[in-house]
Design a protein around this motif. Structure first.
Motif, PDB file in Angstrom:
ATOM      1  N   LEU A  86      -0.272  64.235  38.701  1.00  0.00           N
ATOM      2  CA  LEU A  86      -1.308  65.241  38.956  1.00  0.00           C
ATOM      3  C   LEU A  86      -0.856  66.610  38.429  1.00  0.00           C
ATOM      4  O   LEU A  86      -1.670  67.397  37.934  1.00  0.00           O
ATOM      5  N   GLY A  87       0.454  66.877  38.534  1.00  0.00           N
ATOM      6  CA  GLY A  87       0.982  68.134  38.028  1.00  0.00           C
ATOM      7  C   GLY A  87       0.720  68.317  36.552  1.00  0.00           C
ATOM      8  O   GLY A  87       0.382  69.418  36.092  1.00  0.00           O
ATOM      9  N   VAL A  88       0.877  67.235  35.781  1.00  0.00           N
ATOM     10  CA  VAL A  88       0.595  67.288  34.342  1.00  0.00           C
ATOM     11  C   VAL A  88      -0.868  67.639  34.098  1.00  0.00           C
ATOM     12  O   VAL A  88      -1.196  68.474  33.246  1.00  0.00           O
ATOM     13  N   LEU A  89      -1.758  67.004  34.874  1.00  0.00           N
ATOM     14  CA  LEU A  89      -3.194  67.262  34.699  1.00  0.00           C
ATOM     15  C   LEU A  89      -3.525  68.716  34.992  1.00  0.00           C
ATOM     16  O   LEU A  89      -4.261  69.360  34.236  1.00  0.00           O
ATOM     17  N   PHE A  90      -2.978  69.248  36.072  1.00  0.00           N
ATOM     18  CA  PHE A  90      -3.283  70.639  36.424  1.00  0.00           C
ATOM     19  C   PHE A  90      -2.662  71.621  35.437  1.00  0.00           C
ATOM     20  O   PHE A  90      -3.267  72.650  35.119  1.00  0.00           O
ATOM     21  N   LEU A  91      -1.454  71.319  34.950  1.00  0.00           N
ATOM     22  CA  LEU A  91      -0.824  72.189  33.957  1.00  0.00           C
ATOM     23  C   LEU A  91      -1.659  72.265  32.683  1.00  0.00           C
ATOM     24  O   LEU A  91      -1.902  73.347  32.141  1.00  0.00           O
ATOM     25  N   LEU A  92      -2.105  71.113  32.193  1.00  0.00           N
ATOM     26  CA  LEU A  92      -2.871  71.079  30.952  1.00  0.00           C
ATOM     27  C   LEU A  92      -4.288  71.617  31.167  1.00  0.00           C
ATOM     28  O   LEU A  92      -4.847  72.277  30.278  1.00  0.00           O
TER      29      LEU A  92
ATOM     30  N   GLY B 282      -7.109  64.744  27.912  1.00  0.00           N
ATOM     31  CA  GLY B 282      -8.388  64.811  28.604  1.00  0.00           C
ATOM     32  C   GLY B 282      -8.451  66.012  29.530  1.00  0.00           C
ATOM     33  O   GLY B 282      -9.473  66.708  29.598  1.00  0.00           O
ATOM     34  N   ALA B 283      -7.339  66.277  30.249  1.00  0.00           N
ATOM     35  CA  ALA B 283      -7.292  67.437  31.136  1.00  0.00           C
ATOM     36  C   ALA B 283      -7.390  68.738  30.335  1.00  0.00           C
ATOM     37  O   ALA B 283      -8.060  69.689  30.757  1.00  0.00           O
ATOM     38  N   LEU B 284      -6.718  68.784  29.188  1.00  0.00           N
ATOM     39  CA  LEU B 284      -6.789  69.974  28.329  1.00  0.00           C
ATOM     40  C   LEU B 284      -8.217  70.204  27.848  1.00  0.00           C
ATOM     41  O   LEU B 284      -8.714  71.340  27.840  1.00  0.00           O
ATOM     42  N   MET B 285      -8.897  69.124  27.439  1.00  0.00           N
ATOM     43  CA  MET B 285     -10.273  69.254  26.970  1.00  0.00           C
ATOM     44  C   MET B 285     -11.202  69.725  28.097  1.00  0.00           C
ATOM     45  O   MET B 285     -12.101  70.540  27.880  1.00  0.00           O
TER      46      MET B 285
ATOM     47  N   ILE C 118      -7.487  76.845  41.033  1.00  0.00           N
ATOM     48  CA  ILE C 118      -6.611  75.853  40.419  1.00  0.00           C
ATOM     49  C   ILE C 118      -5.150  76.280  40.475  1.00  0.00           C
ATOM     50  O   ILE C 118      -4.251  75.427  40.589  1.00  0.00           O
ATOM     51  N   SER C 119      -4.870  77.569  40.415  1.00  0.00           N
ATOM     52  CA  SER C 119      -3.489  78.064  40.322  1.00  0.00           C
ATOM     53  C   SER C 119      -2.545  77.487  41.379  1.00  0.00           C
ATOM     54  O   SER C 119      -1.441  77.037  41.042  1.00  0.00           O
ATOM     55  N   PRO C 120      -2.916  77.467  42.682  1.00  0.00           N
ATOM     56  CA  PRO C 120      -1.986  76.898  43.672  1.00  0.00           C
ATOM     57  C   PRO C 120      -1.691  75.421  43.437  1.00  0.00           C
ATOM     58  O   PRO C 120      -0.552  74.980  43.633  1.00  0.00           O
ATOM     59  N   TYR C 121      -2.700  74.656  43.018  1.00  0.00           N
ATOM     60  CA  TYR C 121      -2.490  73.234  42.742  1.00  0.00           C
ATOM     61  C   TYR C 121      -1.595  73.052  41.517  1.00  0.00           C
ATOM     62  O   TYR C 121      -0.737  72.162  41.490  1.00  0.00           O
ATOM     63  N   ARG C 122      -1.800  73.887  40.504  1.00  0.00           N
ATOM     64  CA  ARG C 122      -0.942  73.841  39.313  1.00  0.00           C
ATOM     65  C   ARG C 122       0.509  74.104  39.688  1.00  0.00           C
ATOM     66  O   ARG C 122       1.417  73.380  39.249  1.00  0.00           O
ATOM     67  N   ASP C 123       0.737  75.115  40.513  1.00  0.00           N
ATOM     68  CA  ASP C 123       2.104  75.479  40.879  1.00  0.00           C
ATOM     69  C   ASP C 123       2.765  74.413  41.745  1.00  0.00           C
ATOM     70  O   ASP C 123       3.923  74.041  41.523  1.00  0.00           O
ATOM     71  N   PHE C 124       2.025  73.900  42.737  1.00  0.00           N
ATOM     72  CA  PHE C 124       2.610  72.913  43.651  1.00  0.00           C
ATOM     73  C   PHE C 124       2.878  71.588  42.939  1.00  0.00           C
ATOM     74  O   PHE C 124       3.999  71.079  42.936  1.00  0.00           O
ATOM     75  N   PHE C 125       1.841  71.017  42.342  1.00  0.00           N
ATOM     76  CA  PHE C 125       2.014  69.717  41.699  1.00  0.00           C
ATOM     77  C   PHE C 125       2.872  69.830  40.436  1.00  0.00           C
ATOM     78  O   PHE C 125       3.548  68.869  40.055  1.00  0.00           O
TER      79      PHE C 125
ATOM     80  N   SER D  53      12.127  80.431  22.390  1.00  0.00           N
ATOM     81  CA  SER D  53      13.072  79.300  22.401  1.00  0.00           C
ATOM     82  C   SER D  53      13.038  78.495  23.686  1.00  0.00           C
ATOM     83  O   SER D  53      13.610  77.397  23.744  1.00  0.00           O
ATOM     84  N   ALA D  54      12.393  79.013  24.727  1.00  0.00           N
ATOM     85  CA  ALA D  54      12.339  78.292  26.003  1.00  0.00           C
ATOM     86  C   ALA D  54      11.601  76.967  25.845  1.00  0.00           C
ATOM     87  O   ALA D  54      10.572  76.883  25.185  1.00  0.00           O
ATOM     88  N   ARG D  55      12.132  75.936  26.438  1.00  0.00           N
ATOM     89  CA  ARG D  55      11.501  74.612  26.425  1.00  0.00           C
ATOM     90  C   ARG D  55      11.330  74.137  27.852  1.00  0.00           C
ATOM     91  O   ARG D  55      12.168  74.394  28.707  1.00  0.00           O
ATOM     92  N   GLY D  56      10.218  73.413  28.125  1.00  0.00           N
ATOM     93  CA  GLY D  56       9.970  73.000  29.498  1.00  0.00           C
ATOM     94  C   GLY D  56       8.946  71.910  29.624  1.00  0.00           C
ATOM     95  O   GLY D  56       9.163  70.770  29.217  1.00  0.00           O
ATOM     96  N   GLU D  57       7.761  72.258  30.153  1.00  0.00           N
ATOM     97  CA  GLU D  57       6.792  71.262  30.600  1.00  0.00           C
ATOM     98  C   GLU D  57       6.305  70.326  29.501  1.00  0.00           C
ATOM     99  O   GLU D  57       6.228  69.103  29.692  1.00  0.00           O
TER     100      GLU D  57
END
Length: 422
Positions: A69-75, A250-253, A271-278, A339-343
């Motif tokens: 779910l975290g991936v979906l909210f991030l995208l 699909g989430a990005l679209m 959406i922001s709190p769900y993005r941060d938590f998940f 140069s930062a790499r992450g999600e």
């Protein structure tokens, strides 16, 4: 049957994630490496105390789902922030600098993959991993260092947008290459074209549905408002998965469609709190899946890849600064920040894992992300000092300080001029 300690284990997991997050905030570091490390430490080799299993064996499937779910909210949130129109307005310098950035990092991925003697699919994952800058870390670093109003920040965010656009296309390509299990060129090309068609169709047709969506959201309570948004997000992401397009796309679209809604600010706020938590649980679940005792073989390669990434990003920062008319010293600010790499690196690593690619890819990504998510913010903070140490200060641009006698003489002269005018 669900474990009777499921809620307790999830509660402990969230508490531990919150604890290391507070520690990271106290140390003024990015929280992402802390979330991953606590997951690795408490993963497969953690002790068990009575009812409390710190390996989270029973609750891991649920934690993995939270990470999904975290991936979906991030995208989805990225889609809300992203705009093709804004990218086009950013200017030729952004597009040129972004193209050079993507090209240099993609070639770096090919180089490292070739040196590690990896098969083609693994090389393509590495190329995506080494090309995808972390939007979350970059935004946090710029905010923490109070550089959001700096001239080079516009270039940095423009290049981030360009990179995100490329990564969206690359994830769709990896979906066709890896997740469908296609082995022939035509099957991979067909799936990739299907993903591309899905994206284009959404960009064209999806936005025509925005007025209908706005009417659906009009004058709704917070409960109904978020239920409508969530239902559309999950349906779109789930549908994309059924046609072998990564659900993240699909989430990005879905985010891109909602970005044109007149309720965009309200959607972002909800959406922001769900993005941060998940999102935090996504990094934690990724750490749980890693056996830290298997990382040794990837440390050398990941360190080399991190060095190549930093050098390549400084080079792309130099060209971006030059094309935009900025001073050469801005290349350090731009290159180190990007140069930062992450999600997104981890998302692509998970695609490789789902497709049964070599385990070394996971190990490589863990070490690579940990190195750059820690080193990049530190280099960004000291970018000006590093430039001055290597190339010296620009004395021509520095005004000489006046002595007290010179200041008194200047005031006296201005007073005389004023008296004459009167």
């Amino acid at each position: 049957m669900l474990s009777p300690t499921l809620v307790l284990e999830v509660g402990i997991a969230v508490f531990l994630v919150a604890s290391v997050g507070l520690l990271a905030d106290r140390l003024r570091f990015s929280v992402i490496p802390f979330f991953i490390i606590i997951g690795m430490v408490l993963g497969q080799h953690a002790p068990q105390f009575g009812l409390v299993d710190l390996t989270f064996a029973e609750s891991k499937p649920f934690i993995d789902f939270m990470g999904r779910l975290g991936v979906l909210f991030l995208l989805f949130y990225l889609g809300l922030e992203f705009s093709v129109g804004r990218l086009m307005k950013s200017g030729k310098s952004i597009v040129t600098g972004g193209s050079i950035y993507v090209l240099l990092n993609f070639l770096a991925g090919l180089l490292i993959g070739w040196l590690m003697d990896m098969p083609f699919k693994e090389k393509m994952v590495l190329c995506g991993v080494m090309t995808s800058s972390s939007t979350a870390i970059v935004a946090k670093v710029l905010t923490d260092l109070k550089r959001t109003a700096n001239p080079e920040t516009e270039i940095i965010m423009g290049m981030i947008m360009f990179d995100d656009l490329f990564i969206a296309m690359h994830i769709s390509f990896l979906s066709g290459l890896i997740l469908t299990g296609g082995s022939s060129f035509w099957s991979v090309a067909g799936t990739s074209l299907l993903a591309l068609g899905f994206i284009l169709a959404f960009l064209v047709l999806g936005r025509k549905l925005v007025p209908s969506i706005d009417r659906l959201l009009q004058d709704k309570s917070s409960e109904l408002f978020i239920l409508v948004v969530f239902s559309l997000l999950f349906i779109i992401a789930g549908f994309s998965e059924t046609i072998h397009v990564a659900e993240a796309i699909g989430a990005l679209m879905a985010g891109l469609v909602f970005a044109d809604s007149k309720y965009i600010k309200k959607i972002e706020g909800m959406i922001s709190p769900y993005r941060d938590f998940f999102g935090a649980m996504f990094f934690f679940s990724f750490g749980l899946s890693i056996d830290m005792y298997t990382l040794g073989g990837a440390v050398g390669w990941a360190a080399l890849a991190a060095l190549v990434t930093i050098l390549g990003n400084v080079a792309s920062g130099y060209f971006a600064a030059r094309f935009s008319g900025r001073k050469p010293k801005s290349s350090f600010d731009i290159g180190f920040t990007l140069s930062a790499r992450g999600e997104f690196s981890i998302i692509m690593a998970n695609i490789g894992k789902a497709g049964g690619l070599l385990p070394v890819v996971q190990s490589f990504v863990v070490v690579y992300v940990l190195i750059l998510s820690v080193v990049s913010p530190l280099l960004t903070k000291e970018s000006r000092n590093l430039w001055n140490a290597l190339f010296g200060k620009n004395d021509a641009a520095t005004k000489p300080k006046k002595t007290l006698a010179q200041l008194e003489e200047s005031v006296k002269l201005k007073s005389e001029i004023k008296s004459e005018e009167q």
